[in-house]
Design an enzyme around this catalytic site. Structure first.
Site, short mmCIF file in Angstrom:
data_model
loop_
_atom_site.label_atom_id
_atom_site.label_comp_id
_atom_site.label_asym_id
_atom_site.label_seq_id
_atom_site.Cartn_x
_atom_site.Cartn_y
_atom_site.Cartn_z
CG ASN A 9 46.69 27.34 -3.49
OD1 ASN A 9 45.95 27.03 -4.42
ND2 ASN A 9 46.17 27.68 -2.42
CE LYS A 16 46.29 32.80 -2.57
NZ LYS A 16 45.20 32.56 -1.60
NE ARG A 87 43.31 24.86 -1.89
CZ ARG A 87 42.74 25.61 -0.92
NH1 ARG A 87 43.54 26.87 -1.06
NH2 ARG A 87 42.09 25.59 -0.22
CG HIS A 176 37.17 25.94 2.08
ND1 HIS A 176 35.64 26.42 2.19
CD2 HIS A 176 37.69 26.53 1.23
CE1 HIS A 176 35.85 27.62 1.12
NE2 HIS A 176 37.02 27.69 0.58
CG LEU A 205 33.07 32.76 7.31
CD1 LEU A 205 32.51 33.62 8.41
CD2 LEU A 205 32.07 31.87 6.43
CG ASN A 207 37.34 36.21 -2.43
OD1 ASN A 207 36.38 37.29 -2.31
ND2 ASN A 207 38.72 36.22 -2.51
NE ARG A 237 32.67 30.16 -5.42
CZ ARG A 237 33.65 29.46 -4.73
NH1 ARG A 237 33.49 28.37 -4.40
NH2 ARG A 237 34.91 29.96 -4.60
CG ASP A 278 36.63 43.53 -0.62
OD1 ASP A 278 37.56 42.78 -0.81
OD2 ASP A 278 36.52 44.41 0.36
NE ARG A 280 39.73 45.04 3.88
CZ ARG A 280 41.20 44.90 4.24
NH1 ARG A 280 41.77 45.67 4.87
NH2 ARG A 280 41.48 43.82 3.45
N GLY A 326 39.39 35.26 5.40
CA GLY A 326 39.59 36.72 5.31
C GLY A 326 38.49 37.51 6.34
N GLY A 328 36.04 35.77 8.08
CA GLY A 328 35.96 35.05 9.72
C GLY A 328 37.09 35.63 10.45
CD GLU A 329 42.38 34.49 9.16
OE1 GLU A 329 43.02 35.05 8.94
OE2 GLU A 329 42.33 33.45 8.49
CD GLU A 381 43.24 27.24 2.94
OE1 GLU A 381 43.57 28.39 2.72
OE2 GLU A 381 42.24 26.57 2.20
P1 ADP Z 1 40.44 33.67 -0.50
O1 ADP Z 1 39.21 32.89 -0.32
O2 ADP Z 1 40.46 34.29 -2.05
O3 ADP Z 1 41.89 33.22 0.28
P2 ADP Z 1 40.25 35.58 1.99
O4 ADP Z 1 40.33 34.37 2.84
O5 ADP Z 1 41.63 36.57 1.71
O6 ADP Z 1 39.86 35.11 0.34
O7 ADP Z 1 39.03 36.53 2.18
C1 ADP Z 1 38.86 37.48 1.29
C2 ADP Z 1 37.36 38.14 1.89
O8 ADP Z 1 37.73 38.85 3.28
C3 ADP Z 1 37.04 39.54 1.17
O9 ADP Z 1 35.53 39.62 0.97
C4 ADP Z 1 37.62 40.68 2.20
O10 ADP Z 1 36.73 41.80 1.96
C5 ADP Z 1 37.46 39.89 3.48
N1 ADP Z 1 38.15 40.60 4.45
C6 ADP Z 1 39.31 41.05 4.74
N2 ADP Z 1 39.40 41.67 5.60
C7 ADP Z 1 38.23 42.07 6.39
C8 ADP Z 1 38.04 43.19 7.24
N3 ADP Z 1 38.64 43.71 8.01
N4 ADP Z 1 36.51 43.15 7.42
C9 ADP Z 1 35.73 42.48 6.69
N5 ADP Z 1 36.07 41.70 5.58
C10 ADP Z 1 37.21 41.65 5.19
#
Ligand code: ADP
Length: 403
Positions: A9, A16, A87, A176, A205, A207, A237, A278, A280, A326, A328-329, A381
């Site tokens: 990927n 990756k 991918r 996606h 949800l 990046n 974005r 970010d 988080r 990231g 959503g989970e 994925e």
């Molecule tokens: P990519 O689209 O690059 O694969 P990810 O699916 O890993 O990215 O998602 C990254 C996003 O998930 C970032 O904004 C990160 O801060 C957010 N994230 C990861 N863990 C948490 C958390 N515990 N709380 C809030 N957001 C989180």
């Protein structure tokens, strides 16, 4: 000797890798190279200690060579893979499913590069590299757009002159799709249904962020469009804006290429908060009352809620609302704050299940009062790509080409 499936990927500055057992499709190793084409390029493989040595400014090809060599040296890759899955971001209207790569497929991917200039060329360089590293091994392209090729025209057409679609392919493609299709199969499994009879709203949800309405197993609407810029608020974005912004900002001296950069790289959560893309970090800052972070999260959640409502227009019933990626989970706050906007539609979260991200409830985070199940499902994925690669590499009817 066990055969493996290699999944590749390539992102703009990342690569990756994942290795799967061909028979069981269990993941045996993962690797990540970052900051490629920069002086401080770095690569790691999960099961190998320390960094994999890369030259300064390493390209995708150099990273791939170094990482596959490290996998071989450590005994994780015991010979050429049985198949390599890639991918590929944009397949345009040429691909409704994954394809065994041949000259015709390569040409079709190249043709789509205008629609995804940041992604398809780098995907092609990954394909080119594995073709020369493992010349005898079949390469399979798995497209982010393919799953959305079932969108009905009322969902994929923009209300611009129809000739733009006919002459230049101006339409909504959606992205996606690999993740959304995985959400369908996983949600169906957890609900005890077959994918073909399952209808969900899937919110990816990360990046990048997108949402899809999946009706009886098929993508029926989605938030990303001609490019991955449309729709939800994302890390950097903007998602939807009024196209009138282009003229207005031109009158303020902002050039079109500058605005393109701003909308892709300086907007979204980053633009609103002025701090970071970010989520988080923004959630941590918001806990301490940091106003710009509160604003960014509020706009992100409200836009998402609006889109969940909009996806309802494509469904005749809803088996589950699913969160992944990231954010959503992992973000209980984002899920809760989003669904607070949708009480009229009958979504109701259980605070405790939500706090644990559905970890102890097979993903379920809805309360008994919720009109629809609400699920948190980690995306995978790489597994979808590995499955498709294994399927097509052994397809009885030979190469599957565009169509
Ligand atoms: P990519 O689209 O690059 O694969 P990810 O699916 O890993 O990215 O998602 C990254 C996003 O998930 C970032 O904004 C990160 O801060 C957010 N994230 C990861 N863990 C948490 C958390 N515990 N709380 C809030 N957001 C989180």
């Amino acid at each position: 000797m066990d055969k493996t499936i290699l999944v590749v990927n390539c992102g703009s500055s990342t690569l990756k890798l994942a290795l799967f057992d061909e028979n069981t499709l269990t993941c045996t190793a993962t690797g990540l190279a970052e900051r490629l084409n920069h002086d401080d390029a770095v690569a790691r493989i999960g099961k190998i200690e320390g960094d994999i040595p890369l030259p300064a400014g390493a390209t995708h090809r150099q990273a791939l060579e170094a990482m596959t060599k490290a996998l071989a040296d450590s005994g994780l890759l015991t010979g050429p893979p049985a198949a390599i899955g890639h991918r590929v971001v944009h397949g345009g209207e040429n691909f409704r499913e994954a394809a065994l790569i041949d000259d015709e497929v390569l040409r079709a991917i190249r043709e789509c590069a205008d629609l995804a200039p940041l992604h398809n060329p780098v995907n092609l360089s990954g394909i080119d590299s594995t073709m020369s590293l493992f010349p005898e091994v079949p390469n399979i392209a798995v497209f982010d757009t393919a799953y959305h090729q079932t969108l009905p025209r009322k969902a994929y057409l923009y209300a611009v002159p129809y000739s733009y679609y006919e002459d230049w392919g101006v339409r909504r493609y959606g992205f996606h799709g690999i993740s959304h299709s995985y959400m369908l199969t996983e949600a169906a499994r957890r609900l005890g249904k077959t994918p073909a009879n399952t209808s969900i709203i899937s919110a990816h949800l990360g990046n990048g962020c997108s949402i899809a309405a999946i009706r009886d197993g098929l993508s029926a609407d989605t938030s990303m469009g001609l490019t991955p810029l449309e729709g939800l608020v994302m890390g950097s974005r903007s998602g939807d804006i009024d196209p009138g912004l282009f003229d207005y900002l031109k009158s303020r001296g902002v050039a079109q290429d500058q605005l393109h950069h701003v909308l892709n790289h300086e907007s979204g959560l980053l633009g609103l908060s002025g701090q970071t893309n970010d989520m988080r970090t923004l959630c941590d800052l918001a806990e301490h009352g940091h106003e710009p972070s509160l604003i960014a999260i509020e706009v992100f959640c409200f836009r998402l809620a609006r889109y969940i409502g909009a996806m309802m227009a494509s469904l005749h019933h809803l088996d589950a609302l699913v969160f992944t990626g990231g954010i959503g989970e992992h973000s209980a706050r984002v899920r809760e704050q989003t669904l607070e906007n949708l009480q009229l539609l009958g979504f109701d979260i259980d605070g405790q299940l939500n706090r644990y991200n559905g970890q102890y409830s097979d993903g379920h985070i809805g309360s008994p009062d919720s009109q629809f199940p609400i699920l948190v499902i980690p995306t995978n994925e790489e597994l979808v790509i590995a499955r498709e690669a294994a399927r097509l590499a052994t397809a009885p009817n030979g190469p599957v080409t565009p169509g």
